[in-house]
Motif scaffolding. Sequence first.
Motif, mmCIF file in Angstrom:
data_model
loop_
_atom_site.group_PDB
_atom_site.id
_atom_site.type_symbol
_atom_site.label_atom_id
_atom_site.label_comp_id
_atom_site.label_asym_id
_atom_site.label_seq_id
_atom_site.Cartn_x
_atom_site.Cartn_y
_atom_site.Cartn_z
ATOM 1 N N PHE A 71 0.856 -1.187 0.000
ATOM 2 C CA PHE A 71 0.000 0.000 0.000
ATOM 3 C C PHE A 71 0.890 1.235 0.000
ATOM 4 O O PHE A 71 1.924 1.265 0.673
ATOM 5 C CB PHE A 71 -0.904 0.009 1.234
ATOM 6 N N PRO A 72 0.533 2.281 -0.755
ATOM 7 C CA PRO A 72 1.393 3.476 -0.846
ATOM 8 C C PRO A 72 1.752 4.046 0.515
ATOM 9 O O PRO A 72 0.932 4.078 1.431
ATOM 10 C CB PRO A 72 0.528 4.459 -1.655
ATOM 11 N N SER A 73 2.981 4.509 0.637
ATOM 12 C CA SER A 73 3.423 5.157 1.871
ATOM 13 C C SER A 73 2.818 6.554 1.963
ATOM 14 O O SER A 73 2.190 7.038 1.019
ATOM 15 C CB SER A 73 4.949 5.258 1.894
ATOM 16 N N ARG A 74 3.018 7.191 3.101
ATOM 17 C CA ARG A 74 2.459 8.534 3.305
ATOM 18 C C ARG A 74 2.889 9.501 2.197
ATOM 19 O O ARG A 74 2.126 10.373 1.786
ATOM 20 C CB ARG A 74 2.929 9.090 4.650
ATOM 21 N N ALA A 75 4.137 9.361 1.745
ATOM 22 C CA ALA A 75 4.686 10.308 0.781
ATOM 23 C C ALA A 75 4.243 10.025 -0.651
ATOM 24 O O ALA A 75 4.487 10.840 -1.543
ATOM 25 C CB ALA A 75 6.213 10.283 0.855
ATOM 26 N N ARG A 88 0.799 -0.141 11.702
ATOM 27 C CA ARG A 88 1.764 -0.116 12.809
ATOM 28 C C ARG A 88 1.151 -0.719 14.078
ATOM 29 O O ARG A 88 1.817 -1.481 14.793
ATOM 30 C CB ARG A 88 2.223 1.314 13.062
ATOM 31 N N GLN A 89 -0.096 -0.378 14.359
ATOM 32 C CA GLN A 89 -0.758 -0.906 15.549
ATOM 33 C C GLN A 89 -1.008 -2.408 15.437
ATOM 34 O O GLN A 89 -0.926 -3.140 16.427
ATOM 35 C CB GLN A 89 -2.074 -0.159 15.779
ATOM 36 N N ALA A 90 -1.288 -2.889 14.225
ATOM 37 C CA ALA A 90 -1.492 -4.323 14.023
ATOM 38 C C ALA A 90 -0.181 -5.085 14.213
ATOM 39 O O ALA A 90 -0.156 -6.160 14.826
ATOM 40 C CB ALA A 90 -2.049 -4.573 12.629
ATOM 41 N N ALA A 91 0.900 -4.529 13.720
ATOM 42 C CA ALA A 91 2.204 -5.170 13.900
ATOM 43 C C ALA A 91 2.610 -5.142 15.378
ATOM 44 O O ALA A 91 3.207 -6.097 15.889
ATOM 45 C CB ALA A 91 3.261 -4.471 13.046
ATOM 46 N N GLU A 92 2.265 -4.061 16.058
ATOM 47 C CA GLU A 92 2.569 -3.974 17.486
ATOM 48 C C GLU A 92 1.800 -5.030 18.268
ATOM 49 O O GLU A 92 2.342 -5.652 19.193
ATOM 50 C CB GLU A 92 2.224 -2.575 18.000
ATOM 51 N N MET A 120 6.678 -4.340 7.902
ATOM 52 C CA MET A 120 6.866 -3.036 8.528
ATOM 53 C C MET A 120 8.305 -2.559 8.417
ATOM 54 O O MET A 120 8.567 -1.355 8.279
ATOM 55 C CB MET A 120 6.429 -3.091 9.993
ATOM 56 N N HIS A 121 9.239 -3.494 8.456
ATOM 57 C CA HIS A 121 10.649 -3.119 8.273
ATOM 58 C C HIS A 121 10.858 -2.545 6.882
ATOM 59 O O HIS A 121 11.552 -1.534 6.701
ATOM 60 C CB HIS A 121 11.546 -4.337 8.490
ATOM 61 N N GLU A 122 10.225 -3.166 5.877
ATOM 62 C CA GLU A 122 10.336 -2.661 4.512
ATOM 63 C C GLU A 122 9.671 -1.292 4.385
ATOM 64 O O GLU A 122 10.203 -0.389 3.730
ATOM 65 C CB GLU A 122 9.685 -3.637 3.541
ATOM 66 N N ARG A 123 8.502 -1.114 5.013
ATOM 67 C CA ARG A 123 7.757 0.134 4.875
ATOM 68 C C ARG A 123 8.447 1.291 5.599
ATOM 69 O O ARG A 123 8.435 2.427 5.117
ATOM 70 C CB ARG A 123 6.348 -0.019 5.435
ATOM 71 N N THR A 124 9.007 1.031 6.771
ATOM 72 C CA THR A 124 9.514 2.115 7.615
ATOM 73 C C THR A 124 11.032 2.237 7.646
ATOM 74 O O THR A 124 11.558 3.297 7.968
ATOM 75 C CB THR A 124 9.027 1.933 9.062
ATOM 76 N N GLY A 125 11.724 1.127 7.371
ATOM 77 C CA GLY A 125 13.178 1.131 7.492
ATOM 78 C C GLY A 125 13.662 1.088 8.930
ATOM 79 O O GLY A 125 14.860 1.193 9.192
ATOM 80 N N GLY A 175 16.204 -10.179 5.230
ATOM 81 C CA GLY A 175 15.361 -9.014 5.479
ATOM 82 C C GLY A 175 14.302 -8.839 4.413
ATOM 83 O O GLY A 175 13.846 -7.729 4.139
ATOM 84 N N SER A 176 13.874 -9.950 3.809
ATOM 85 C CA SER A 176 12.914 -9.905 2.710
ATOM 86 C C SER A 176 11.501 -10.194 3.209
ATOM 87 O O SER A 176 11.290 -11.172 3.931
ATOM 88 C CB SER A 176 13.290 -10.941 1.643
#
Length: 206
Positions: A71-75, A88-92, A120-125, A175-176
């Motif tokens: 899904f597209p990121s904020r930017a 993020r809350q679901a991953a938490e 989430m690692h891919e989406r946020t770094g 990390g894939s």
Amino acid sequence: MALMQVIDLLDPARYDELCRRCVEVYENTAAVEDGCANWWRSVGDPGWGKNKLLVQWCYAAPGMVTAMRRFPSRAERGGSDRMESLLRQAAELTWRAGPLAKGSGLCHGTAGNVYAFLAMHERTGEPVWLDRARRFAMHAISQVREAQVAYGHGRFTLWTGDLGVAVYLWQCIQGSPEFPASTMFDLSASSAFGVLRRDLHQSAAE
């Protein structure tokens, strides 16, 4: 999940509509509490699927994160702060719930839940998500060994057995976030799955 794989191929109008509907569905069906988000197994009138909130890939939070991995990121065009917050809350929640007692597999086991962290690692770094994925990985290894001792043999299936765990462990190293049979469609030698296949063949030949 299937539409997310080809979202970049959609014309602008369909692209925007898909993004809008994804956010709408996720928001309207989420159960959010104490910084965590989860989803029932079904929607509508109370009944089967509305009596228990699970935390496993095939039902609820981990799978919902994996489904929206692209899904597209904020930017980006179509990106949404609301969707980003829910993912993020679901991953938490997946992290707080801990490894699954059901076993180590992908469908409803520890390995499947880990893909929420890898996504989430891919989406946020953010390194914390990869670290969490690898912590779960160590637990999954123990689960596989314990099951082998208990039953006298391994489980040779992708979705519920040791093969899925092997793929997941390799991806934790790389990390894939490519989920087996759902996003791993590229079998070329340079793809994630192609490299894994080569490594397995080399190990078997040694």
